[in-house]
Design an enzyme around this catalytic site. Structure first.
Site, PDB file in Angstrom:
ATOM      1  N   HIS A  52      14.860  75.177  40.922  1.00 54.62           N
ATOM      2  CA  HIS A  52      14.843  75.222  42.119  1.00 54.62           C
ATOM      3  C   HIS A  52      14.489  73.869  42.266  1.00 54.62           C
ATOM      4  O   HIS A  52      13.278  73.415  42.107  1.00 54.62           O
ATOM      5  CB  HIS A  52      14.618  76.252  43.045  1.00 54.62           C
ATOM      6  CG  HIS A  52      15.212  77.791  43.248  1.00 54.62           C
ATOM      7  ND1 HIS A  52      15.487  78.606  43.518  1.00 54.62           N
ATOM      8  CD2 HIS A  52      15.903  77.914  42.106  1.00 54.62           C
ATOM      9  CE1 HIS A  52      15.805  79.785  43.143  1.00 54.62           C
ATOM     10  NE2 HIS A  52      16.839  79.346  42.419  1.00 54.62           N
ATOM     11  N   GLU A  54      12.717  72.762  44.824  1.00 58.61           N
ATOM     12  CA  GLU A  54      10.703  73.541  45.689  1.00 58.61           C
ATOM     13  C   GLU A  54      10.132  73.063  44.057  1.00 58.61           C
ATOM     14  O   GLU A  54       9.408  72.544  44.043  1.00 58.61           O
ATOM     15  CB  GLU A  54      10.693  74.387  46.017  1.00 58.61           C
ATOM     16  CG  GLU A  54      11.393  74.414  47.362  1.00 58.61           C
ATOM     17  CD  GLU A  54      12.955  75.860  46.938  1.00 58.61           C
ATOM     18  OE1 GLU A  54      13.647  75.300  46.576  1.00 58.61           O
ATOM     19  OE2 GLU A  54      13.338  76.241  48.365  1.00 58.61           O
TER      20      GLU A  54
END
Length: 153
Positions: A52, A54
């Site tokens: 992801h 993040e």
């Protein structure tokens, strides 16, 4: 701090993900007004369920400061973090998360869970919600609408 400025950089990362046919989510990590990391979703390219935006940005930022502790950092992300990413945010001791669009299906900051503010955990993270929410949400809505039209996952 100019949240819109840094969220625009995260949004640019989401646009890069879109071009790569990844779910268009982008993230940047900032400390003292300086961008330490910038990333976008890479699950398809990397064939990695943990890739992801993040997670990649947190890994890059930790390398940039040569520490797993990202105290004093702000994470800007175009979509509300999921449980995995919220857990990583807490583990990294990130001070603030600024997100754009809510994620009613997987959000772990406000929508489904409130992990970043849970008093049972040893770290809490300040949250700023809805920065550039409209474009951050629209890029995702348009992406998934196009996928449905094409009959793809």
């Amino acid at each position: 701090m100019n949240h819109e400025h840094f969220m625009a950089q995260a949004y640019a990362q989401a646009q890069t993900a879109l071009v790569a046919d990844e779910v268009p989510v982008g993230a940047v990590v900032v400390r003292n007004g300086r961008v330490l990391a910038a990333a976008h979703n890479g699950r398809e390219q990397l064939r990695d369920p943990t890739a992801h935006a993040e997670m990649i940005a947190i890994t890059q930022a930790a390398a940039a400061v040569d520490s797993w502790r990202l105290e004093g950092c702000t994470l800007y992300v175009t979509l509300e973090p999921c449980p995995m990413c919220a857990g990583a945010i807490l583990q990294a001791r990130i001070a603030t998360v600024v997100y754009g669009a809510e994620d009613p299906k997987a959000g772990a900051v406000d929508s489904l869970f409130q992990l970043l503010g849970d008093s049972r955990l040893n770290h809490r993270t300040e949250v700023v919600r809805g920065v550039l929410a409209e474009p951050c949400g629209r890029i995702l809505t348009d992406f998934f609408a196009a996928k449905r039209r094409l009959g793809k996952k």
